[in-house]
Scaffold this active site. Structure first.
Site, PDB file in Angstrom:
ATOM      1  N   TYR A 119      70.297  73.979  85.571  1.00 26.44           N
ATOM      2  CA  TYR A 119      70.499  72.630  86.111  1.00 26.44           C
ATOM      3  C   TYR A 119      71.207  72.627  87.456  1.00 26.44           C
ATOM      4  O   TYR A 119      71.527  71.566  87.988  1.00 26.44           O
ATOM      5  CB  TYR A 119      71.278  71.760  85.105  1.00 26.44           C
ATOM      6  CG  TYR A 119      72.597  72.325  84.631  1.00 26.44           C
ATOM      7  CD1 TYR A 119      73.756  72.180  85.375  1.00 26.44           C
ATOM      8  CD2 TYR A 119      72.671  72.982  83.406  1.00 26.44           C
ATOM      9  CE1 TYR A 119      74.965  72.689  84.929  1.00 26.44           C
ATOM     10  CE2 TYR A 119      73.876  73.485  82.949  1.00 26.44           C
ATOM     11  CZ  TYR A 119      75.023  73.339  83.720  1.00 26.44           C
ATOM     12  OH  TYR A 119      76.219  73.854  83.277  1.00 26.44           O
ATOM     13  N   HIS A 172      73.279  75.141  69.894  1.00 25.81           N
ATOM     14  CA  HIS A 172      74.582  74.958  69.241  1.00 25.81           C
ATOM     15  C   HIS A 172      74.424  74.207  67.912  1.00 25.81           C
ATOM     16  O   HIS A 172      74.679  74.770  66.862  1.00 25.81           O
ATOM     17  CB  HIS A 172      75.599  74.258  70.145  1.00 25.81           C
ATOM     18  CG  HIS A 172      75.853  74.951  71.434  1.00 25.81           C
ATOM     19  ND1 HIS A 172      76.302  76.256  71.495  1.00 25.81           N
ATOM     20  CD2 HIS A 172      75.722  74.532  72.729  1.00 25.81           C
ATOM     21  CE1 HIS A 172      76.427  76.617  72.764  1.00 25.81           C
ATOM     22  NE2 HIS A 172      76.080  75.593  73.534  1.00 25.81           N
ATOM     23  N   ASP A 203      74.815  82.252  76.218  1.00 24.31           N
ATOM     24  CA  ASP A 203      75.342  81.007  76.781  1.00 24.31           C
ATOM     25  C   ASP A 203      76.265  81.240  77.969  1.00 24.31           C
ATOM     26  O   ASP A 203      75.821  81.480  79.074  1.00 24.31           O
ATOM     27  CB  ASP A 203      76.035  80.215  75.675  1.00 24.31           C
ATOM     28  CG  ASP A 203      76.373  78.791  76.085  1.00 24.31           C
ATOM     29  OD1 ASP A 203      75.965  78.373  77.186  1.00 24.31           O
ATOM     30  OD2 ASP A 203      77.013  78.084  75.302  1.00 24.31           O
TER      31      ASP A 203
END
Length: 453
Positions: free
Chosen positions: A129, A275, A326
């Site tokens: 992003y 998650h 992550d």
């Protein structure tokens, strides 16, 4: 990643699929073709034949890191100082994000992906992003940052699924904060128009992501889901990592984040919920009944004190489970795999929730499928020739019978035990040394040290 000549590899031991479940076989000859796929697998082939590349140890499918934010690697050692919360961690993350441009991101991501290769990872799902310049200004190429990531994966010799992420709001319709301006395209239609310009490559595929229900307004969730559906592309989303997100969603919409995604067509077999830590019973049923994959990131979830998600219940209901590193507090797929079982043991005070074979499937076949590489993650004819080899003579792995195989890999080995990585038939890591990035620690020091944060 093309291989100009067919190569045969001889594995001392290999974890191979069988009708009754994978088993470890000896003296396995693996032939690969010029297209980078496996053409034949022959167990009990005898001694290594002339011309074949000998691979001592235990050969396994290359691992899929199903959830990565490459720039978070720069935070390692910084965000572990003192106490704080997920939200204070996020403030530090924003400072690092603001220091990157396409050139520095290329250097950093190349080093990070090379670190992944050294750990046995052959494919990464990059949840991307960081689209624009600080303050939201557009680069001449609006996808310059995404293209840097695709190029970085090529330089590091691994596959990538660029999960181009829609990120529009600081929280349930609120305007982005200043650090978030570089994440936003303005609205989902503009995001889709920019994402349309991204094209797959031999080593790269394009997927989509909804950053979270707090970052994409409810009336625009369907736009992102539709974009992915029309392209039969993976769709990933951060889901219920924090209880604060659940509380805010209930206040804004009267439903949980999972229900909101379901109501806007964002769940299903091509979707991966990342998650999924704080779920209601109805949330678990919605995810499982829709065959939505759930990506667990145990080393990050414990580093950020997120909690332990209901992975076993989700898997029992029908959700495939995958694994990701992550925030890269550590990059070690074997640690992620065993943490899934060990965290569940701590939560329930019982053992035996996942077999070693199931955990290797999460990091292999199911992880690749969630990233849009269904032809990877298995050692069989027709599959991509992506595999890794773990040493069986280190201080961690020496002793048990190699026939145990999967248990050694999951419950004893670490990234330091990876000796080889082959991607598309190409030897990327040989005897623990990366063949394309000469000095991976040096590359990491240089890329992270150059950031002015």
């Amino acid at each position: 990643m093309s291989v100009t000549l067919p190569v045969s590899y001889w594995a001392q031991h290999a974890w191979l699929p069988h009708d009754n479940g994978p088993v470890v076989e000896r003296d396995v000859l693996i032939a690969t073709g010029p297209d980078g796929r496996i053409t034949a697998v022959t167990p009990d082939a005898g001694p290594c034949p002339p011309g074949a590349v000998r691979l001592d140890g235990l050969l396994l499918p290359g691992q899929a890191n199903a959830h990565s934010h490459a720039f978070h690697r720069a935070l390692r050692g910084h965000v572990q100082v003192g106490s704080g919360t997920f939200w204070t961690w996020r403030d530090t993350m924003y400072r690092f994000a603001g220091a990157l441009d396409p050139d520095s991101y290329l250097e950093l991501a190349t080093a990070v992906y090379a670190e992944m290769a050294l750990a046995g990872i052959s494919a990464v799902g990059e949840f991307h992003y960081l689209h624009h310049a600080p303050g939201g200004a557009r680069y001449t190429d609006p996808n310059a940052m995404g293209e840097a990531l695709i190029e970085a994966a090529a330089r590091a010799g691994i596959r990538i699924t660029l999960l181009d992420t829609c990120y529009l709001s600081s929280g349930f319709g609120a305007e982005p904060t200043h650090p978030q301006l570089r994440f936003s395209d303005g609205d989902a239609e503009a995001w889709a128009a920019r994402a349309d310009a991204l094209k797959p490559r031999e080593h790269a595929r394009i997927g989509a992501a909804i950053h979270s229900v707090r970052a994409v307004p409810a009336d625009q969730l369907g736009t992102v889901a539709h974009w992915a559906a029309m392209r039969k592309a993976p769709l990933h989303v951060h889901l219920s990592e924090q209880t604060a997100e659940n509380d805010a969603c209930l206040a804004a919409h009267g439903v949980t984040p999972t229900r909101l995604l379901a109501d806007h067509g964002a769940l299903g077999p091509r979707t991966s919920a990342v998650h999924a830590t704080h779920l209601t019973d109805e949330d678990v049923k919605l995810l499982a009944d829709s065959s939505t994959t759930v990506c667990m990131c145990p080393t990050t979830e414990r580093d950020l004190a997120d909690g332990i998600g209901p992975a076993r219940r989700l898997a029992s209901g029908g959700s495939p489970i995958t694994l990701g590193s992550d925030s890269h507090a550590i990059i070690d797929p074997w640690e992620e795999a065993r943490a899934l079982e060990l965290d569940e043991r701590l939560r329930t005070r019982t053992r035996g929730h996942w077999t070693a074979n199931a955990l290797l499937r999460a990091g292999g076949e199911d992880g690749h499928a969630s990233l849009g590489w269904p032809e990877a993650g298995r050692i069989e004819a027709g599959a991509l020739a992506d595999f890794t080899v773990i040493a069986l003579d280190s201080v961690r792995t020496a002793g048990p019978s190699p026939r145990l195989g999967a248990e050694i890999a999951v419950f004893a080995a670490s990234a330091a035990d990876v000796r080889h990585l082959v991607v598309g038939g190409r030897h990327v890591v040989r005897d623990g040394v990366h063949q394309l990035v000469a000095d991976v620690p040096g590359a990491l020091r240089s890329a992270i040290g150059a950031l002015d944060y």
